[in-house]
Design an enzyme around this catalytic site. Sequence first.
Site, PDB file in Angstrom:
ATOM      1  N   HIS A   1       8.129 -31.944 -25.599  1.00 56.97           N
ATOM      2  CA  HIS A   1       7.802 -32.794 -24.449  1.00 56.97           C
ATOM      3  C   HIS A   1       6.419 -32.464 -23.894  1.00 56.97           C
ATOM      4  O   HIS A   1       6.131 -32.747 -22.733  1.00 56.97           O
ATOM      5  CB  HIS A   1       8.872 -32.649 -23.367  1.00 56.97           C
ATOM      6  CG  HIS A   1      10.227 -33.056 -23.848  1.00 56.97           C
ATOM      7  ND1 HIS A   1      10.554 -34.364 -24.129  1.00 56.97           N
ATOM      8  CD2 HIS A   1      11.315 -32.313 -24.177  1.00 56.97           C
ATOM      9  CE1 HIS A   1      11.806 -34.419 -24.568  1.00 56.97           C
ATOM     10  NE2 HIS A   1      12.288 -33.180 -24.626  1.00 56.97           N
TER      11      HIS A   1
ATOM     12  N   LYS B   1       5.116 -10.364 -19.072  1.00 61.78           N
ATOM     13  CA  LYS B   1       4.654  -9.017 -19.429  1.00 61.78           C
ATOM     14  C   LYS B   1       3.263  -9.095 -20.062  1.00 61.78           C
ATOM     15  O   LYS B   1       2.394  -8.294 -19.774  1.00 61.78           O
ATOM     16  CB  LYS B   1       5.626  -8.363 -20.427  1.00 61.78           C
ATOM     17  CG  LYS B   1       6.867  -7.780 -19.795  1.00 61.78           C
ATOM     18  CD  LYS B   1       6.566  -6.524 -19.027  1.00 61.78           C
ATOM     19  CE  LYS B   1       7.527  -6.254 -17.902  1.00 61.78           C
ATOM     20  NZ  LYS B   1       7.562  -7.183 -16.780  1.00 61.78           N
TER      21      LYS B   1
ATOM     22  N   LYS C   1       2.765  -2.429  -7.230  1.00 61.37           N
ATOM     23  CA  LYS C   1       4.182  -2.371  -7.592  1.00 61.37           C
ATOM     24  C   LYS C   1       5.065  -3.177  -6.645  1.00 61.37           C
ATOM     25  O   LYS C   1       6.025  -3.793  -7.064  1.00 61.37           O
ATOM     26  CB  LYS C   1       4.627  -0.910  -7.616  1.00 61.37           C
ATOM     27  CG  LYS C   1       6.052  -0.693  -8.082  1.00 61.37           C
ATOM     28  CD  LYS C   1       6.190  -0.934  -9.566  1.00 61.37           C
ATOM     29  CE  LYS C   1       7.596  -0.738 -10.068  1.00 61.37           C
ATOM     30  NZ  LYS C   1       7.768  -1.344 -11.401  1.00 61.37           N
TER      31      LYS C   1
ATOM     32  N   ARG D   1       1.428   1.718  -5.922  1.00 58.20           N
ATOM     33  CA  ARG D   1       1.627   0.729  -4.856  1.00 58.20           C
ATOM     34  C   ARG D   1       0.356  -0.031  -4.509  1.00 58.20           C
ATOM     35  O   ARG D   1       0.389  -1.001  -3.751  1.00 58.20           O
ATOM     36  CB  ARG D   1       2.157   1.424  -3.599  1.00 58.20           C
ATOM     37  CG  ARG D   1       3.493   2.092  -3.785  1.00 58.20           C
ATOM     38  CD  ARG D   1       3.955   2.718  -2.490  1.00 58.20           C
ATOM     39  NE  ARG D   1       4.149   1.702  -1.481  1.00 58.20           N
ATOM     40  CZ  ARG D   1       5.294   1.052  -1.279  1.00 58.20           C
ATOM     41  NH1 ARG D   1       6.333   1.333  -2.025  1.00 58.20           N
ATOM     42  NH2 ARG D   1       5.387   0.144  -0.347  1.00 58.20           N
TER      43      ARG D   1
ATOM     44  N   CYS E   1       0.852  -1.196   0.000  1.00 56.46           N
ATOM     45  CA  CYS E   1       0.000   0.000   0.000  1.00 56.46           C
ATOM     46  C   CYS E   1       0.883   1.240   0.000  1.00 56.46           C
ATOM     47  O   CYS E   1       2.076   1.157   0.275  1.00 56.46           O
ATOM     48  CB  CYS E   1      -0.874   0.026   1.248  1.00 56.46           C
ATOM     49  SG  CYS E   1      -1.843  -1.465   1.459  1.00 56.46           S
TER      50      CYS E   1
ATOM     51  N   GLU F   1       0.564 -10.052 -17.346  1.00 55.74           N
ATOM     52  CA  GLU F   1       0.241  -9.041 -16.332  1.00 55.74           C
ATOM     53  C   GLU F   1      -0.400  -7.797 -16.923  1.00 55.74           C
ATOM     54  O   GLU F   1      -1.188  -7.137 -16.265  1.00 55.74           O
ATOM     55  CB  GLU F   1       1.445  -8.691 -15.462  1.00 55.74           C
ATOM     56  CG  GLU F   1       2.513  -7.852 -16.101  1.00 55.74           C
ATOM     57  CD  GLU F   1       3.643  -7.478 -15.123  1.00 55.74           C
ATOM     58  OE1 GLU F   1       3.357  -7.202 -13.963  1.00 55.74           O
ATOM     59  OE2 GLU F   1       4.809  -7.463 -15.560  1.00 55.74           O
TER      60      GLU F   1
ATOM     61  N   TRP G   1      -3.687  -1.806  -1.391  1.00 61.70           N
ATOM     62  CA  TRP G   1      -3.671  -3.083  -2.095  1.00 61.70           C
ATOM     63  C   TRP G   1      -4.214  -4.078  -1.084  1.00 61.70           C
ATOM     64  O   TRP G   1      -3.572  -4.372  -0.077  1.00 61.70           O
ATOM     65  CB  TRP G   1      -2.256  -3.450  -2.534  1.00 61.70           C
ATOM     66  CG  TRP G   1      -2.222  -4.637  -3.447  1.00 61.70           C
ATOM     67  CD1 TRP G   1      -2.475  -4.640  -4.785  1.00 61.70           C
ATOM     68  CD2 TRP G   1      -1.904  -5.988  -3.105  1.00 61.70           C
ATOM     69  NE1 TRP G   1      -2.348  -5.916  -5.291  1.00 61.70           N
ATOM     70  CE2 TRP G   1      -2.003  -6.759  -4.286  1.00 61.70           C
ATOM     71  CE3 TRP G   1      -1.559  -6.627  -1.916  1.00 61.70           C
ATOM     72  CZ2 TRP G   1      -1.759  -8.131  -4.310  1.00 61.70           C
ATOM     73  CZ3 TRP G   1      -1.319  -7.986  -1.933  1.00 61.70           C
ATOM     74  CH2 TRP G   1      -1.421  -8.727  -3.127  1.00 61.70           C
TER      75      TRP G   1
ATOM     76  N   ASN H   1       0.341  -0.212   6.190  1.00 60.21           N
ATOM     77  CA  ASN H   1       0.835  -1.032   5.086  1.00 60.21           C
ATOM     78  C   ASN H   1       1.436  -2.277   5.706  1.00 60.21           C
ATOM     79  O   ASN H   1       2.215  -2.162   6.652  1.00 60.21           O
ATOM     80  CB  ASN H   1       1.899  -0.242   4.304  1.00 60.21           C
ATOM     81  CG  ASN H   1       2.574  -1.085   3.251  1.00 60.21           C
ATOM     82  OD1 ASN H   1       1.999  -2.044   2.738  1.00 60.21           O
ATOM     83  ND2 ASN H   1       3.797  -0.738   2.904  1.00 60.21           N
ATOM     84  N   GLY H   2       1.084  -3.453   5.201  1.00 57.77           N
ATOM     85  CA  GLY H   2       1.637  -4.690   5.746  1.00 57.77           C
ATOM     86  C   GLY H   2       0.541  -5.586   6.266  1.00 57.77           C
ATOM     87  O   GLY H   2      -0.634  -5.417   5.932  1.00 57.77           O
TER      88      GLY H   2
ATOM     89  N   GLU I   1      10.112 -13.765 -19.507  1.00 53.92           N
ATOM     90  CA  GLU I   1       9.792 -12.366 -19.235  1.00 53.92           C
ATOM     91  C   GLU I   1       8.743 -11.840 -20.229  1.00 53.92           C
ATOM     92  O   GLU I   1       7.820 -11.112 -19.846  1.00 53.92           O
ATOM     93  CB  GLU I   1      11.076 -11.513 -19.280  1.00 53.92           C
ATOM     94  CG  GLU I   1      10.894 -10.016 -19.135  1.00 53.92           C
ATOM     95  CD  GLU I   1      10.266  -9.580 -17.811  1.00 53.92           C
ATOM     96  OE1 GLU I   1      10.095 -10.407 -16.914  1.00 53.92           O
ATOM     97  OE2 GLU I   1       9.927  -8.389 -17.717  1.00 53.92           O
TER      98      GLU I   1
HETATM   99  O1  M6R Z   1      10.551  -4.840  -6.499  1.00 54.53           O
HETATM  100  P1  M6R Z   1      10.943  -6.217  -6.916  1.00 54.53           P
HETATM  101  O2  M6R Z   1      11.912  -6.236  -8.030  1.00 54.53           O
HETATM  102  O3  M6R Z   1      11.413  -7.058  -5.763  1.00 54.53           O
HETATM  103  O4  M6R Z   1       9.596  -6.880  -7.439  1.00 54.53           O
HETATM  104  C1  M6R Z   1       9.569  -8.206  -7.877  1.00 54.53           C
HETATM  105  C2  M6R Z   1       8.323  -8.491  -8.668  1.00 54.53           C
HETATM  106  O5  M6R Z   1       7.189  -8.280  -7.890  1.00 54.53           O
HETATM  107  C3  M6R Z   1       8.215  -7.637  -9.935  1.00 54.53           C
HETATM  108  O6  M6R Z   1       9.325  -7.806 -10.755  1.00 54.53           O
HETATM  109  C4  M6R Z   1       6.934  -8.014 -10.716  1.00 54.53           C
HETATM  110  O7  M6R Z   1       7.042  -9.303 -11.207  1.00 54.53           O
HETATM  111  C5  M6R Z   1       6.682  -7.005 -11.833  1.00 54.53           C
HETATM  112  N1  M6R Z   1       5.308  -6.597 -11.818  1.00 54.53           N
HETATM  113  C6  M6R Z   1       6.915  -7.549 -13.189  1.00 54.53           C
HETATM  114  O8  M6R Z   1       6.676  -6.606 -14.181  1.00 54.53           O
END
Ligand code: M6R
Length: 621
Positions: free
Chosen positions: A517, A498, A620, A27, A2, A501, A75, A101-102, A494
Amino acid sequence: MCGIVGYVGPQDARDVVLEGLRRLEYRGYDSAGIAVLADGELTTAKKAGKLANLEKVLAERPLPAATTAIGHTRWATHGGPTDRNAHPHVSADGRVAVVHNGIIENFAVLRAECERAGIEFTSETDTEVAGHLLAAAYAEAPEGEGRLAEAMRAVCRRLEGAFTLVATHAAEPGTLVAARRSSPLVVGIGETADGTPEYFLGSDVAAFIGHTRNALELGQDQVVEIDRTRGVTVTDFSGRSVEPTAYTVDWDAAAAEKGGYDWFMLKEIAEQPQAIADTLLGRLGEHGNLVLDEVRLSDQELRDIDKIFVVSCGTSYHAGLIAKYAIEHWTRIPVEVEVASEFRYRDPVLDRSTLVIVISQSGETMDTLMALRHAKEQKARVLAICNANGSTIPRESDAVLYTHAGPEIAVASTKAFLSQIVACYLVGLFLAQVRGMKFEDEIAAIVDDLRKLPDAVARVLESMDEVRALGRSLADAGTVLFLGRHVGFPVALEGALKLKELAYIHAEGFAAGELKHGPIAVIDQGTPVVVIVPSPRSRESVHGKVVSNIQEVRARGARTIVIAEDGDQDVVPYADHLIRVPRTPTLLAPVVTTVPLQVLACEIADTRGYDVDQPRNLAKS
Ligand code: M6R
C-alpha cells in the site's frame, strides 16, 4: 531527563558527587557541573558536553576539598547545551547553588519579576530563576535550623511544572535541601567504616549505590533536608512533617558496572536470560498456575474489567503492542494500545471497569505518568509494569508488577523490554486464570513455555557472531526496512527504533501486509529488508503470507535478512541472510526474535563509531 547528585558527609564530596554523576550520565549528557561548599564559600565548575569534559576542567583547575557538594548532568530543555546553561546555577549574591531536573513552566513570569528587582540572568535556563528566588526567600526566612528548607518550601509553592531541585547555601555547611514534584528524587542513608553517618541525594539510586543500599522514597510535593548533625527531615510544601518510606535497594554497585563489556548495552543484552528468569521468579506456581500476590487488585475487580488500555512510550509502547495480542487471545477482553503522549489529549472512554496498564522501565516518564493520572481521574484501575523500584509511576498506580530486570543504564532499552513483554504475559495469563477463561492445564502448558524462555534467549545469544558480521556489512546502509505480521509487527517496529536511535540510520517497521500500500516503492537495488517470520506452526496463512512478502521485496531488489525459527525450510530460497531462532510458541516468539535485532543495531552503531550507550539527542528517561 537530567541526573542529580548531592552529598553531605565525611568523605571528599567532590569524589562522591563525580562518581554519582558517572553513574547517572545516562540520564543526560549535554553538560555536567558540580558545586562544592568549603570554608563558607561556594565554588562551581561546569562544562558543556559529556562528563569527561568536566573532568578535564577539574584536572586543570581542581575545586577545594569539601564535605558538602551537589552535581548535575543535563539533558537540555530550556537553553542550548552550553557552558553557561550548565548546572549548578548560582544566585546573584553568590550564596545559593541549585541543580534542577524538570521544567519550571512559569519561569518566564518569575524571571521577569527577578529582572524587575535588578537581577541579571547569566543563562537561558528556567532553572536559574529558582536560584535567585531561593536566595531571596532565604533572606526572609527565620534564622536558625531549617532556614534553607523553609526557603525551599516558599519557592516551591510558587513554581509550576515538574521539578526536582537540590540546593546548598554558603551559610549552611553540612546541609542540603531538595524538593520534588513529578520528577524523581531519592535519599540514600549510609555510614562510613568508622560509623559516621553520611547522606546522599540522587535522581535514582544508581547515584549512591556504591555507598549504601538504604534509601528513602520521597512523595509528591515534598521537601527534604539532609544535615550532618540533624539527619533527614521531610515535610510537604506547607511545612507539615512527613514520614518517608524506607526501602533497601535490591541490586548492588557491580550490577551498574560494565563488567568487561565494551558497552552497557552489550552487557544488558547478555543479561536478558537472567532478567527474564528474575521476572518470572516466584510468579509461576508449582501446579502450573500464576501467583501474582503483589497485584493489589481483588479477584472481583479483575473479573469486573471489561476493557484494557496499555499506555506507554517508545520501546515500552512496543511491549504494549505485543501484550495486546496475548491478552486478547487469552482473556477475550478488548485491549487498546496507545502512546502515552496522545492518550490524555483525546479523551479516551474510561470508567471503573477499565484497566489501564502503564509500562515504564524508569517509572518516571512524564507522558506515561500524566496518562496514569488522567486514567485515575476517570476512575479507571491502573496497573504499572515497571523496572525501577520506588519510582513515581508504580507509587501512583493502584497495583504494580515489577520486572526485576536490574539496572538498565544504556539509553537503548533491551533487557527491560524483554522483561516487560514477559510481565505482560504474566498479567494476561493471570487475568485468564482469575476469570476462568482457560482450563488449568492450558494455563500450565503456557507457564511451561514461559519457563523455557530464559534458555531460548540464551541460545539465541550463543549464535550472534554471524549477526555481528552482518551488522558490520550494513554500516553504510541508507535505509533499512523491518517487516512482520501478528506479533512480528511490533518486533519490526522495535528493530527499526533500535537502529534509528543507535546508528542514526533511517529505518521503518511495517506490518508486512501494508507494504504493497505504498512503502514497497522505497525498495531499491540492495535495500536491506529485515523480515520477522512467524512460526510455520502459527496460523498457516500468516506464515505463508510472510514468505510471500519476502519474495515480493526480493523481486524488487531488496537484500533480505530473514529471522526464522529452526527448521523453517520455506524461507531458505529467499533469504540472503538467514538468522535462526529456537522454536517458540507464536505469542511468546517476540522474546527471542527481538534479540538479533538488538545485536544488529548495536553492531552497526559501533561500526559507525557512535557511542552506543549514549546516542545523540537522547537520554534515558
Ligand atoms: O522508562 P520508559 O520505559 O518509560 O521509557 C520509555 C521510552 O522513552 C524508552 O523505551 C525509549 O524509547 C528507549 N530509548 C528505547 O530504547
